[in-house]
Motif scaffolding. Structure first.
Motif, PDB file in Angstrom:
ATOM      1  N   LEU A   1       0.822  -1.205   0.000  1.00  0.00           N
ATOM      2  CA  LEU A   1       0.000   0.000   0.000  1.00  0.00           C
ATOM      3  C   LEU A   1       0.855   1.253   0.000  1.00  0.00           C
ATOM      4  CD1 LEU A   1      -2.640   1.531   0.226  1.00  0.00           C
ATOM      5  CD2 LEU A   1      -2.536   1.221   2.695  1.00  0.00           C
ATOM      6  N   ARG A   2       1.836   1.235   0.868  1.00  0.00           N
ATOM      7  CA  ARG A   2       2.703   2.415   0.919  1.00  0.00           C
ATOM      8  C   ARG A   2       3.456   2.590  -0.380  1.00  0.00           C
ATOM      9  NH1 ARG A   2       2.513   5.504   5.870  1.00  0.00           N
ATOM     10  NH2 ARG A   2       3.866   6.914   4.750  1.00  0.00           N
ATOM     11  N   TYR A   3       3.822   1.519  -1.006  1.00  0.00           N
ATOM     12  CA  TYR A   3       4.511   1.592  -2.299  1.00  0.00           C
ATOM     13  C   TYR A   3       3.608   2.263  -3.319  1.00  0.00           C
ATOM     14  CZ  TYR A   3       7.007   0.011  -6.490  1.00  0.00           C
ATOM     15  OH  TYR A   3       7.670  -0.064  -7.678  1.00  0.00           O
ATOM     16  N   ARG A   4       2.377   1.820  -3.349  1.00  0.00           N
ATOM     17  CA  ARG A   4       1.417   2.399  -4.280  1.00  0.00           C
ATOM     18  C   ARG A   4       1.197   3.886  -4.018  1.00  0.00           C
ATOM     19  NH1 ARG A   4       0.619  -0.359  -8.870  1.00  0.00           N
ATOM     20  NH2 ARG A   4       0.536  -2.564  -8.423  1.00  0.00           N
ATOM     21  N   ILE A   5       1.036   4.204  -2.764  1.00  0.00           N
ATOM     22  CA  ILE A   5       0.849   5.605  -2.417  1.00  0.00           C
ATOM     23  C   ILE A   5       2.079   6.407  -2.807  1.00  0.00           C
ATOM     24  CG2 ILE A   5       0.623   7.233  -0.498  1.00  0.00           C
ATOM     25  CD1 ILE A   5      -1.224   5.288   0.887  1.00  0.00           C
ATOM     26  N   ARG A   6       3.203   5.845  -2.503  1.00  0.00           N
ATOM     27  CA  ARG A   6       4.451   6.553  -2.788  1.00  0.00           C
ATOM     28  C   ARG A   6       4.647   6.762  -4.287  1.00  0.00           C
ATOM     29  NH1 ARG A   6       6.538  10.628  -1.158  1.00  0.00           N
ATOM     30  NH2 ARG A   6       8.332  10.987  -2.469  1.00  0.00           N
ATOM     31  N   LEU A   7       4.296   5.754  -5.057  1.00  0.00           N
ATOM     32  CA  LEU A   7       4.368   5.897  -6.511  1.00  0.00           C
ATOM     33  C   LEU A   7       3.497   7.047  -6.975  1.00  0.00           C
ATOM     34  CD1 LEU A   7       4.273   2.361  -8.171  1.00  0.00           C
ATOM     35  CD2 LEU A   7       6.167   3.965  -8.053  1.00  0.00           C
ATOM     36  N   PHE A   8       2.301   7.030  -6.472  1.00  0.00           N
ATOM     37  CA  PHE A   8       1.331   8.057  -6.818  1.00  0.00           C
ATOM     38  C   PHE A   8       1.847   9.436  -6.442  1.00  0.00           C
ATOM     39  CE2 PHE A   8      -2.739   9.675  -7.791  1.00  0.00           C
ATOM     40  CZ  PHE A   8      -3.096  10.572  -6.796  1.00  0.00           C
TER      41      PHE A   8
ATOM     42  N   GLN B   1      10.240   8.247   7.520  1.00  0.00           N
ATOM     43  CA  GLN B   1      10.896   7.511   6.455  1.00  0.00           C
ATOM     44  C   GLN B   1      11.662   6.299   6.969  1.00  0.00           C
ATOM     45  OE1 GLN B   1       9.370   8.026   3.794  1.00  0.00           O
ATOM     46  NE2 GLN B   1      11.081   8.479   2.465  1.00  0.00           N
ATOM     47  N   GLN B   2      12.097   6.387   8.210  1.00  0.00           N
ATOM     48  CA  GLN B   2      12.801   5.252   8.799  1.00  0.00           C
ATOM     49  C   GLN B   2      11.856   4.065   8.949  1.00  0.00           C
ATOM     50  OE1 GLN B   2      14.568   6.849  12.385  1.00  0.00           O
ATOM     51  NE2 GLN B   2      15.995   8.132  11.226  1.00  0.00           N
ATOM     52  N   TYR B   3      10.663   4.386   9.384  1.00  0.00           N
ATOM     53  CA  TYR B   3       9.662   3.308   9.480  1.00  0.00           C
ATOM     54  C   TYR B   3       9.383   2.729   8.102  1.00  0.00           C
ATOM     55  CZ  TYR B   3       5.003   1.237   9.533  1.00  0.00           C
ATOM     56  OH  TYR B   3       3.942   0.410   9.335  1.00  0.00           O
ATOM     57  N   GLN B   4       9.280   3.602   7.125  1.00  0.00           N
ATOM     58  CA  GLN B   4       9.004   3.119   5.764  1.00  0.00           C
ATOM     59  C   GLN B   4      10.108   2.200   5.270  1.00  0.00           C
ATOM     60  OE1 GLN B   4       6.084   3.374   4.381  1.00  0.00           O
ATOM     61  NE2 GLN B   4       5.531   4.587   6.156  1.00  0.00           N
ATOM     62  N   LEU B   5      11.317   2.542   5.608  1.00  0.00           N
ATOM     63  CA  LEU B   5      12.422   1.656   5.211  1.00  0.00           C
ATOM     64  C   LEU B   5      12.273   0.289   5.860  1.00  0.00           C
ATOM     65  CD1 LEU B   5      15.250   1.073   3.955  1.00  0.00           C
ATOM     66  CD2 LEU B   5      16.235   1.887   6.085  1.00  0.00           C
ATOM     67  N   LEU B   6      12.036   0.287   7.152  1.00  0.00           N
ATOM     68  CA  LEU B   6      11.903  -0.989   7.860  1.00  0.00           C
ATOM     69  C   LEU B   6      10.731  -1.804   7.303  1.00  0.00           C
ATOM     70  CD1 LEU B   6      12.545   0.003  11.600  1.00  0.00           C
ATOM     71  CD2 LEU B   6      14.187  -0.741   9.871  1.00  0.00           C
ATOM     72  N   LEU B   7       9.644  -1.095   7.043  1.00  0.00           N
ATOM     73  CA  LEU B   7       8.470  -1.772   6.499  1.00  0.00           C
ATOM     74  C   LEU B   7       8.770  -2.353   5.120  1.00  0.00           C
ATOM     75  CD1 LEU B   7       5.440  -2.449   6.846  1.00  0.00           C
ATOM     76  CD2 LEU B   7       4.923  -0.282   5.735  1.00  0.00           C
ATOM     77  N   ALA B   8       9.459  -1.566   4.309  1.00  0.00           N
ATOM     78  CA  ALA B   8       9.804  -2.053   2.974  1.00  0.00           C
ATOM     79  C   ALA B   8      10.686  -3.306   3.081  1.00  0.00           C
ATOM     80  CB  ALA B   8      10.523  -0.958   2.189  1.00  0.00           C
TER      81      ALA B   8
ATOM     82  N   ASP C   1      13.711   1.831  -5.105  1.00  0.00           N
ATOM     83  CA  ASP C   1      12.508   1.744  -5.923  1.00  0.00           C
ATOM     84  C   ASP C   1      11.268   1.658  -5.048  1.00  0.00           C
ATOM     85  OD1 ASP C   1      10.628  -0.690  -7.477  1.00  0.00           O
ATOM     86  OD2 ASP C   1      10.947   1.283  -8.395  1.00  0.00           O
ATOM     87  N   ARG C   2      11.325   0.795  -4.030  1.00  0.00           N
ATOM     88  CA  ARG C   2      10.159   0.616  -3.147  1.00  0.00           C
ATOM     89  C   ARG C   2       9.808   1.895  -2.389  1.00  0.00           C
ATOM     90  NH1 ARG C   2       7.017  -3.669  -4.100  1.00  0.00           N
ATOM     91  NH2 ARG C   2       6.335  -3.669  -1.932  1.00  0.00           N
ATOM     92  N   LEU C   3      10.837   2.696  -2.118  1.00  0.00           N
ATOM     93  CA  LEU C   3      10.604   3.928  -1.372  1.00  0.00           C
ATOM     94  C   LEU C   3      10.426   5.128  -2.297  1.00  0.00           C
ATOM     95  CD1 LEU C   3      13.291   3.380   1.420  1.00  0.00           C
ATOM     96  CD2 LEU C   3      10.825   3.165   1.684  1.00  0.00           C
ATOM     97  N   SER C   4      10.541   4.878  -3.581  1.00  0.00           N
ATOM     98  CA  SER C   4      10.486   5.955  -4.577  1.00  0.00           C
ATOM     99  C   SER C   4      11.464   7.073  -4.256  1.00  0.00           C
ATOM    100  CB  SER C   4       9.072   6.536  -4.696  1.00  0.00           C
ATOM    101  OG  SER C   4       8.203   5.593  -5.239  1.00  0.00           O
TER     102      SER C   4
END
Lengths: 150, 150
Positions: free
Chosen positions: A14-21, B37-44, B61-64
């Motif tokens: 989901l976050r990937y999709r949002i981030r892409l957007f 963003q740190q959380y986003q990294l861990l989640l990714a 790529d996953r984090l755009s």
DNA sequence: TCCAATTATATCGTAATACGATATATATTG
DNA sequence: CAATATATATCGTATTACGATATAATTGGA
């Protein structure tokens, strides 16, 4: 209580999709010479509901920022002559922020592109969201057995 | 070609919704002692699809993000002992990033809360999106008469 | 086989961002 | 009218994100 890998993957997707957007919009903003948040400020100003006044308080809410971050964002945009502040007559504590012609042009440029791009990315985002919200039958079963927090 | 106020409002409303949704997650991350963003990294990292390797290239790529931003984010997280890098054996150019126990715990803490909160914000987001994508009959009519870019 | 081109990651410089903390001025309330 | 609340500004600090540049490894074509 542990989170299932599946849930992690769904959250991450989901976050990937949002981030892409969002990054599509960020790039559009940058092409128009604006930093992403700067475009968001201009858009928030331009797209305020009719009943809303462009106070810093209101803009901070619309941007989901603390007021001080909003102040500084406006500082930079005022410096660049995109917006300008006036002290409200109704309440002297309040500052009203307005778009200058330069800001109006800039936000239009980006918004135009953004509207064009929106159809492409928007659908995928809805899909990802609905998938996560609906959950698979598998996930639902897990919920029951584990007393998941949802 | 001008953008209608209505479209600005729709765009602004969508971003508001997205921003609300995201800032909830940001706050959850901060409560867990992580920057957003740190959380986003861990989640990714935790939510990578099975077939994906946690290279910087992939994570970027996953984090755009551009790779250099990703590198620095990983730097900071490695410093804090949430993740750690190993050089890939298959391709010596590649670095593989893995979660340390501390990172695993941190992401779980936030993800758990996030799953709980998701139902609340997610539906509103879907609604706002669908509204924008579907357009009102009014907007559709405008489209025809003005040759709008969509 | 060799080497130029490509790929992956690291570092540096710079501006923007975002928050908490603090301060000042104005409005509201009891 | 004093106390309290509200709105905005400033300061300090860390994080973030990009472009530019550099280094090392891999690839692909001659």
């Amino acid at each position: 209580m542990k989170v299932a890998t599946e849930d992690y993957r769904a959250l991450a997707a989901l976050r990937y999709r949002i981030r892409l957007f969002l990054s599509e919009g960020d790039e559009a903003a940058r092409r128009g010479g604006l930093e992403p948040q700067q475009y968001q400020l201009l858009l928030a100003l331009r797209g305020l509901p009719e009943d809303a006044e462009a106070t810093i308080y209101t803009l901070a809410d619309r941007l989901s920022l603390k007021h001080n971050s909003t102040v500084e964002l406006i500082d930079r945009m005022e410096k660049r002559k995109f917006v300008h502040r006036t002290r409200s007559r109704d309440d002297a504590r309040c500052v009203l922020v307005s778009l200058l012609p330069r800001g109006e042009e800039a936000v239009q440029e980006v918004a135009r592109q953004r509207i064009t791009e929106l159809r492409a990315g928007g659908t995928a985002l809805v899909d990802a969201l609905e998938m996560l919200l609906k959950r698979t039958p598998e996930s639902r079963r897990k919920k029951k057995t584990r007393g998941v927090t949802i």
